[in-house]
Write an enzyme that holds these catalytic residues in place. Structure first.
Site, short mmCIF file in Angstrom:
data_model
loop_
_atom_site.label_atom_id
_atom_site.label_comp_id
_atom_site.label_asym_id
_atom_site.label_seq_id
_atom_site.Cartn_x
_atom_site.Cartn_y
_atom_site.Cartn_z
N GLY A 143 -5.25 66.77 62.74
CA GLY A 143 -3.97 67.08 63.38
C GLY A 143 -3.48 68.49 63.10
O GLY A 143 -2.28 68.76 63.15
N ARG A 190 -11.22 60.65 72.28
CA ARG A 190 -11.52 59.72 73.35
C ARG A 190 -11.43 60.42 74.71
O ARG A 190 -10.57 61.28 74.91
CB ARG A 190 -10.51 58.55 73.34
N ASN A 249 -5.48 69.84 77.04
CA ASN A 249 -6.40 69.63 75.93
C ASN A 249 -6.82 70.98 75.37
O ASN A 249 -6.75 72.00 76.06
CB ASN A 249 -7.65 68.87 76.40
N HIS A 297 -10.18 72.79 73.46
CA HIS A 297 -11.59 72.58 73.13
C HIS A 297 -12.07 73.80 72.35
O HIS A 297 -11.77 74.95 72.75
CB HIS A 297 -12.39 72.42 74.43
C1 GRF Z 1 -10.38 71.29 66.60
O1 GRF Z 1 -11.39 72.27 66.62
C2 GRF Z 1 -10.15 70.79 68.00
O2 GRF Z 1 -10.33 71.78 68.98
C3 GRF Z 1 -11.20 69.75 68.11
O3 GRF Z 1 -11.12 69.05 66.86
C4 GRF Z 1 -10.85 70.04 65.85
C5 GRF Z 1 -9.81 69.51 64.87
O4 GRF Z 1 -8.60 69.47 65.54
N1 GRF Z 1 -10.98 68.86 69.23
P1 GRF Z 1 -7.26 69.03 64.74
O5 GRF Z 1 -7.26 69.77 63.40
O6 GRF Z 1 -7.36 67.53 64.52
O7 GRF Z 1 -6.13 69.44 65.62
#
Ligand code: GRF
Length: 217
Positions: A13, A92, A108, A110
Site C-alpha cells: 500500500g 486482481r 491503475n 503499473h
Molecule cells: C508497485 O510497484 C505497484 O506499481 C505494483 O505493486 C507494487 C507495490 O505497490 N502494482 P504498493 O506498494 O502496494 O502500492
C-alpha cells in the site's frame, strides 16, 4: 471537483500512502473514502486504519466467479460514496462489473513503461531484456491487462548494476509522484480521452529527451 476515492490494495500500500499523504497535505483534491483489499493481511489496510480511513476486506475466493467478487467490491465502494477507483498494488484483474459501475473512473499504476512489459515480474523481464529505460505508467483501466489509455508516465534509467529490487525501488519513488499527480489532473477535470489517447487540457510542458547511457553527439 474533489474526488471521492476508493483505493483497492493487495499488499504494502505504498501508493495508497502517497495518495493519503498528498490528500492530507492539500496537494491532491481528493478524499479517500474507503480502502478495500482482497486479502486480510495487506499492510495497506493498516495504513488506512492509521489514517482513520475505513478499511474493508472482500476476500478473494478462487471458487467464486470474478464478476461476483467485483459485485461485492462495488457494493462496498458504493456504500462509502465513492466516485473514483484507484487500483494501487491490487493484484486482481477487474471485470466489467466494476468498470460499468464507475465508467471512465477506474485508474491503475503499473511499474513499467506500457505498452512494454505488462503483467507481472516486470523488473526481472526488463533486466533480462536489457532495456536501458524503464519507469511507471498511470492509465485508465479497461478489461485488458494493463491496456487502458495512458494518463502519464515517468522514465527511469536502468543501471548496469541494477537488480530487480534496486530497479523496483527507484521506480516506486516515481510511482509515488505520478499517481497523485494523475489523480489531481482527474480532479481538475483536465483529462480528455479520445480513443486510446488521453489529452491534458491545458497541456503541460513535458520533460526533455532522456538518454541512457549518455549521448555526447
Ligand atoms: C508497485 O510497484 C505497484 O506499481 C505494483 O505493486 C507494487 C507495490 O505497490 N502494482 P504498493 O506498494 O502496494 O502500492
Amino acid at each position: 471537483m474533489s474526488l471521492r476515492l476508493g483505493v483497492l490494495v493487495s499488499g504494502s500500500g505504498s501508493n495508497l500512502q502517497a495518495i493519503l499523504d498528498a490528500s492530507r497535505e492539500g496537494r491532491l483534491d481528493a478524499e479517500v473514502r474507503v480502502v478495500v483489499s482482497d486479502t486480510p493481511d495487506a499492510y495497506g489496510l493498516e495504513r488506512a486504519r492509521r489514517a482513520g480511513v475505513p478499511a474493508r476486506v472482500v476476500p478473494w475466493d478462487p471458487g467464486r466467479p470474478r464478476q461476483e467478487h467485483d459485485r461485492a467490491v462495488v457494493e462496498v465502494l458504493r456504500a462509502h460514496g465513492v466516485d473514483t477507483v484507484a487500483l494501487a498494488g491490487y493484484m486482481r484483474l477487474v471485470t466489467g462489473e466494476l468498470l460499468a459501475a464507475f465508467p471512465g473512473r477506474v485508474v491503475n499504476i503499473h511499474p513499467a513503461l506500457l505498452p512494454a512489459f505488462p503483467g507481472l515480474h516486470v523488473h526481472e523481464k526488463v533486466l533480462a531484456h536489457g532495456a536501458k529505460f524503464s519507469g511507471c505508467t498511470v492509465h485508465f483501466v479497461d478489461e485488458g491487462t494493463d491496456t487502458g489509455p495512458i494518463i502519464c508516465q515517468a522514465v527511469v534509467p536502468v543501471r548496469d548494476d541494477d537488480t530487480p529490487e534496486t530497479l523496483a525501488a527507484r521506480i516506486l519513488r516515481e510511482e509515488h509522484r505520478i499517481y497523485p499527480q494523475a489523480l489531481q489532473y482527474l480532479a481538475e477535470g483536465r483529462l480528455r480521452v479520445e480513443g486510446r489517447r488521453v489529452f491534458l487540457d491545458p497541456p503541460s510542458p513535458g520533460s526533455g529527451t532522456l538518454h541512457n547511457p549518455s549521448v555526447r553527439f
